[in-house]
Design a protein around this motif. Structure first.
Motif, short mmCIF file in Angstrom:
data_model
loop_
_atom_site.label_atom_id
_atom_site.label_comp_id
_atom_site.label_asym_id
_atom_site.label_seq_id
_atom_site.Cartn_x
_atom_site.Cartn_y
_atom_site.Cartn_z
N PHE A 37 0.85 1.60 1.26
CA PHE A 37 0.41 1.34 -0.20
C PHE A 37 -0.07 -0.31 -0.74
CE2 PHE A 37 3.18 5.20 -0.82
CZ PHE A 37 2.08 5.81 -1.61
N TRP A 38 0.49 -0.97 -0.12
CA TRP A 38 0.30 -2.36 -0.20
C TRP A 38 -1.23 -2.77 0.26
CZ3 TRP A 38 -0.50 -6.54 3.35
CH2 TRP A 38 -0.68 -7.50 2.85
N LEU A 39 -1.36 -2.12 1.60
CA LEU A 39 -2.45 -2.44 2.08
C LEU A 39 -3.86 -1.80 1.43
CD1 LEU A 39 -3.40 -3.79 4.80
CD2 LEU A 39 -3.52 -1.94 6.00
N SER A 40 -3.47 -0.75 0.73
CA SER A 40 -4.54 -0.14 -0.37
C SER A 40 -5.08 -1.10 -1.34
CB SER A 40 -4.24 1.19 -0.50
OG SER A 40 -3.11 1.14 -1.76
N GLN A 41 -4.32 -2.03 -1.56
CA GLN A 41 -4.74 -2.91 -2.84
C GLN A 41 -5.15 -4.07 -2.07
OE1 GLN A 41 -4.31 -1.82 -5.82
NE2 GLN A 41 -3.67 -0.06 -4.95
N THR A 42 -5.65 -4.31 -1.05
CA THR A 42 -6.21 -5.60 -0.52
C THR A 42 -7.66 -5.37 -0.22
OG1 THR A 42 -5.86 -4.75 1.82
CG2 THR A 42 -4.00 -6.08 0.63
#
Length: 64
Positions: A37-42
């Motif tokens: 989920f965090w990586l999807s915002q990068t």
């Protein structure tokens, strides 16, 4: 006959199998999911999506 499964369902089965049969701890699976989920915002999100789509297209074309 064509069966269509969302990728998240397939990954969910892999996560369940890893916890059940490989002894992977549940917190590790949760941590990996949260990292996703965090990586999807990068800035890497478009590259990951296109790579995933390419991989799925390769699998779909080899079974056509």
């Amino acid at each position: 006959m064509t069966v269509s499964l969302p990728l998240v369902v397939v990954l969910g089965f892999f996560a369940w199998g890893a916890v059940k049969f490989l002894g992977v701890r549940t917190w590790v699976v949760v941590l990996i999911a949260l990292f996703g989920f965090w990586l999807s915002q990068t800035f890497l999100a478009p590259a990951i999506e296109s790579g995933t789509r390419s991989g799925v297209d390769v699998i779909n074309s080899s079974h056509a």
